[in-house]
Design an enzyme around this catalytic site. Sequence first.
Site, mmCIF file in Angstrom:
data_model
loop_
_atom_site.group_PDB
_atom_site.id
_atom_site.type_symbol
_atom_site.label_atom_id
_atom_site.label_comp_id
_atom_site.label_asym_id
_atom_site.label_seq_id
_atom_site.Cartn_x
_atom_site.Cartn_y
_atom_site.Cartn_z
ATOM 1 N N LYS A 190 -1.129 -18.425 -22.127
ATOM 2 C CA LYS A 190 -1.635 -19.305 -21.057
ATOM 3 C C LYS A 190 -1.903 -18.474 -19.802
ATOM 4 O O LYS A 190 -2.948 -18.606 -19.168
ATOM 5 C CB LYS A 190 -0.593 -20.373 -20.747
ATOM 6 C CG LYS A 190 -0.730 -21.045 -19.383
ATOM 7 C CD LYS A 190 0.353 -22.062 -19.117
ATOM 8 C CE LYS A 190 1.604 -21.514 -18.500
ATOM 9 N NZ LYS A 190 1.560 -21.288 -17.047
ATOM 10 N N ASN A 191 -0.986 -17.568 -19.468
ATOM 11 C CA ASN A 191 -1.086 -16.837 -18.199
ATOM 12 C C ASN A 191 -2.074 -15.679 -18.235
ATOM 13 O O ASN A 191 -2.293 -15.017 -17.230
ATOM 14 C CB ASN A 191 0.302 -16.359 -17.741
ATOM 15 C CG ASN A 191 1.159 -17.524 -17.285
ATOM 16 O OD1 ASN A 191 0.667 -18.648 -17.151
ATOM 17 N ND2 ASN A 191 2.434 -17.280 -17.088
ATOM 18 N N CYS B 143 6.591 -26.066 -5.453
ATOM 19 C CA CYS B 143 6.755 -26.593 -6.819
ATOM 20 C C CYS B 143 8.247 -26.529 -7.118
ATOM 21 O O CYS B 143 9.041 -26.044 -6.324
ATOM 22 C CB CYS B 143 5.918 -25.797 -7.807
ATOM 23 S SG CYS B 143 6.726 -24.363 -8.453
ATOM 24 N N ARG C 156 6.561 -20.756 -3.261
ATOM 25 C CA ARG C 156 5.371 -20.170 -3.913
ATOM 26 C C ARG C 156 4.158 -20.141 -2.985
ATOM 27 O O ARG C 156 3.104 -20.734 -3.267
ATOM 28 C CB ARG C 156 5.098 -20.914 -5.203
ATOM 29 C CG ARG C 156 6.322 -20.846 -6.102
ATOM 30 C CD ARG C 156 6.107 -21.312 -7.469
ATOM 31 N NE ARG C 156 5.286 -20.371 -8.226
ATOM 32 C CZ ARG C 156 4.839 -20.645 -9.444
ATOM 33 N NH1 ARG C 156 5.093 -21.820 -9.965
ATOM 34 N NH2 ARG C 156 4.108 -19.778 -10.094
ATOM 35 N N ASP D 60 10.215 -15.838 -16.525
ATOM 36 C CA ASP D 60 9.794 -16.971 -17.367
ATOM 37 C C ASP D 60 10.643 -17.103 -18.622
ATOM 38 O O ASP D 60 10.474 -18.059 -19.378
ATOM 39 C CB ASP D 60 8.321 -16.832 -17.764
ATOM 40 C CG ASP D 60 7.416 -17.034 -16.576
ATOM 41 O OD1 ASP D 60 6.213 -16.765 -16.694
ATOM 42 O OD2 ASP D 60 7.921 -17.429 -15.512
ATOM 43 N N ARG E 137 2.397 -28.178 -20.761
ATOM 44 C CA ARG E 137 1.557 -27.328 -19.899
ATOM 45 C C ARG E 137 1.431 -25.935 -20.478
ATOM 46 O O ARG E 137 0.442 -25.252 -20.264
ATOM 47 C CB ARG E 137 2.176 -27.220 -18.495
ATOM 48 C CG ARG E 137 2.176 -28.503 -17.719
ATOM 49 C CD ARG E 137 2.548 -28.264 -16.293
ATOM 50 N NE ARG E 137 1.727 -27.181 -15.731
ATOM 51 C CZ ARG E 137 1.878 -26.720 -14.495
ATOM 52 N NH1 ARG E 137 2.828 -27.213 -13.720
ATOM 53 N NH2 ARG E 137 1.120 -25.773 -14.027
HETATM 54 C C1 EPZ Z 1 2.886 -15.982 -12.180
HETATM 55 O O1 EPZ Z 1 3.041 -16.879 -11.098
HETATM 56 C C2 EPZ Z 1 3.040 -16.821 -13.439
HETATM 57 N N1 EPZ Z 1 1.991 -17.837 -13.483
HETATM 58 C C3 EPZ Z 1 4.418 -17.484 -13.445
HETATM 59 O O2 EPZ Z 1 4.547 -18.180 -14.678
HETATM 60 C C4 EPZ Z 1 5.483 -16.389 -13.382
HETATM 61 O O3 EPZ Z 1 6.754 -16.993 -13.299
HETATM 62 C C5 EPZ Z 1 5.250 -15.512 -12.137
HETATM 63 O O4 EPZ Z 1 3.915 -14.982 -12.158
HETATM 64 C C6 EPZ Z 1 6.222 -14.345 -12.063
HETATM 65 O O5 EPZ Z 1 6.099 -13.564 -13.213
HETATM 66 C C7 EPZ Z 1 0.742 -17.449 -13.890
HETATM 67 O O6 EPZ Z 1 0.488 -16.299 -14.201
HETATM 68 C C8 EPZ Z 1 -0.292 -18.540 -13.942
HETATM 69 P P1 EPZ Z 1 4.058 -14.367 -8.221
HETATM 70 P P2 EPZ Z 1 2.670 -16.382 -9.603
HETATM 71 O O7 EPZ Z 1 2.937 -14.466 -7.258
HETATM 72 O O8 EPZ Z 1 1.579 -15.386 -9.648
HETATM 73 C C9 EPZ Z 1 6.168 -14.589 -4.013
HETATM 74 C C10 EPZ Z 1 5.057 -19.983 -16.086
HETATM 75 O O9 EPZ Z 1 6.158 -20.482 -16.345
HETATM 76 N N2 EPZ Z 1 4.810 -14.646 -3.438
HETATM 77 O O10 EPZ Z 1 4.155 -13.169 -9.078
HETATM 78 O O11 EPZ Z 1 2.478 -17.595 -8.764
HETATM 79 C C11 EPZ Z 1 6.516 -15.818 -4.833
HETATM 80 O O12 EPZ Z 1 6.997 -16.861 -4.004
HETATM 81 C C12 EPZ Z 1 4.735 -19.608 -14.645
HETATM 82 O O13 EPZ Z 1 4.173 -19.722 -16.918
HETATM 83 C C13 EPZ Z 1 4.646 -14.652 -2.054
HETATM 84 O O14 EPZ Z 1 5.615 -14.607 -1.311
HETATM 85 O O15 EPZ Z 1 4.010 -15.666 -9.159
HETATM 86 C C14 EPZ Z 1 7.586 -15.279 -5.762
HETATM 87 O O16 EPZ Z 1 8.834 -15.281 -5.093
HETATM 88 C C15 EPZ Z 1 5.816 -20.061 -13.684
HETATM 89 N N3 EPZ Z 1 3.378 -14.707 -1.540
HETATM 90 C C16 EPZ Z 1 7.151 -13.838 -6.011
HETATM 91 O O17 EPZ Z 1 6.233 -13.526 -4.947
HETATM 92 C C17 EPZ Z 1 2.261 -14.758 -2.346
HETATM 93 O O18 EPZ Z 1 1.127 -14.789 -1.810
HETATM 94 C C18 EPZ Z 1 6.415 -13.625 -7.338
HETATM 95 O O19 EPZ Z 1 5.426 -14.625 -7.435
HETATM 96 C C19 EPZ Z 1 2.451 -14.762 -3.750
HETATM 97 C C20 EPZ Z 1 3.718 -14.697 -4.266
#
Ligand code: EPZ
Length: 433
Positions: A22-23, A120, A125, A308, A400
């Site tokens: 999915k990702n 969420c 996020r 995850d 999802r």
């Molecule tokens: C991706 O989410 C995945 N989703 C998530 O999978 C996964 O848990 C996550 O990466 C971490 O591996 C998809 O790929 C669609 P991040 P993402 O940006 O990109 C902070 C699932 O279960 N951050 O890597 O949204 C954030 O708050 C889902 O399939 C900022 O502060 O995660 C977090 O603490 C859940 N500012 C950390 O970085 C930003 O602009 C990592 O988040 C972006 C992120």
Amino acid sequence: MDKLVIRGGNPLLGTVRISGAKNAALPCMAAALLTDEPVILENIPQVRDIETTRKLLAAMGAEVELGYGRAHHRTTICAKTLAAPEASYELVKTMRASTLVLGPLVARCGRARVSLPGGCAIGARPIDLHIKGLEHLGAKITQEHGYVEAATDRLQGAEIVFDKITVTGTEDLLMAATLADGETVMQNCAREPEVADLAALLNAMGAKIHGAGTSTIHVKGVSKLHGAKHRIIPDRIEAGTFIVAGAMTGGDLNIAGCDSHHLTAILQKLAETGVKTAVKPDSVRVMGDQPLKAADLNTEEYPGFPTDMQAQYMALATQAEGTSIVVENIFENRFMHAQELVRMGANIKIEGRRAIVRGKTPLSAAAVLASDLRASASLVLAALVADGETIIDRVYHLDRGYENIEEKLKGVGAEIRRVGDLLPKRAVGLTRD
Ligand code: EPZ
């Protein structure tokens, strides 16, 4: 609202086939916005988030064909004209990964209006790093009424260092940089396999990307991208979830069609708990005939143990002898599953980002509530070993990201059925826009 009813106690035996990731599929679908030619993606998983993305792209004016025939799980996306380069709150609030259209829309159309995702279940996020990166590339960004508006004549290549490692932030900026004028160097990038898979599609479309999958990515901007055909990589989190299921149920389960190179940290940690596996490049056989022993866990960015898989690991830890300290380093609120596991008999104490899991505790069936995608998976795993019949409500969270999970589990011996107002197949299956 669909529910899953699971009677625990059956060891899982046989072979289960892993679906597309999915990702990886989500950013690859967004990448189709970068060209006016058709992009064909194969091995697309039949999950809700893909249907949401189909709606999102169609609302912008793209033609999206999505089919899950026996022979293929395929989507063809043609963004010839994009009348409305925006993502509405109605769609973004159901799937925050919709923000992946921000970079492609600014790069292709010179403007974008995307709803801020809001929080969420697992954390705030924010997307501040996506926005900062686009500003580095020359986009003018305003935020009002809950929307991000971005505009530019043409993005300019730049040096970008991410303050934090962000998966979709890396993907968003990578897509934007492909059409920027000049070279972009991005540092402190996410190294997830899904980033490399997106880069493989973009390069097949004519982009000039080097280093995807490492922390430094170089992009030479081009004026135009063309159509391409690409097969999505297997879902490493689905694979990890089924490996844990085979281990917890004391089964003998072959997880086929995965890419075991993406599972190193997961397999290493499970080996620490005594799980026995036989690993081939495209399959993992798990033999659950050993007692499980406790092992501490820290979630990290790839190639570390994935956040995850944290909820799934916690379910396994309740069945391991000893105390496991589980530390969630990526998200600030990703222990929602813990209290539901406690209601089934688990012994878990939460202290901030640490969960102290004392096992082995017998689990008893209960009526439980899914709160987010991976928490739901954790409850399914617990139900597979619980005494009695567990009812899991709000399984739309599970739908999802897991394709036909009840068929896959039933196929290897689980006693599982879906009840409630079943969604008509067309809602998540064959559609044409
Ligand atoms: C991706 O989410 C995945 N989703 C998530 O999978 C996964 O848990 C996550 O990466 C971490 O591996 C998809 O790929 C669609 P991040 P993402 O940006 O990109 C902070 C699932 O279960 N951050 O890597 O949204 C954030 O708050 C889902 O399939 C900022 O502060 O995660 C977090 O603490 C859940 N500012 C950390 O970085 C930003 O602009 C990592 O988040 C972006 C992120």
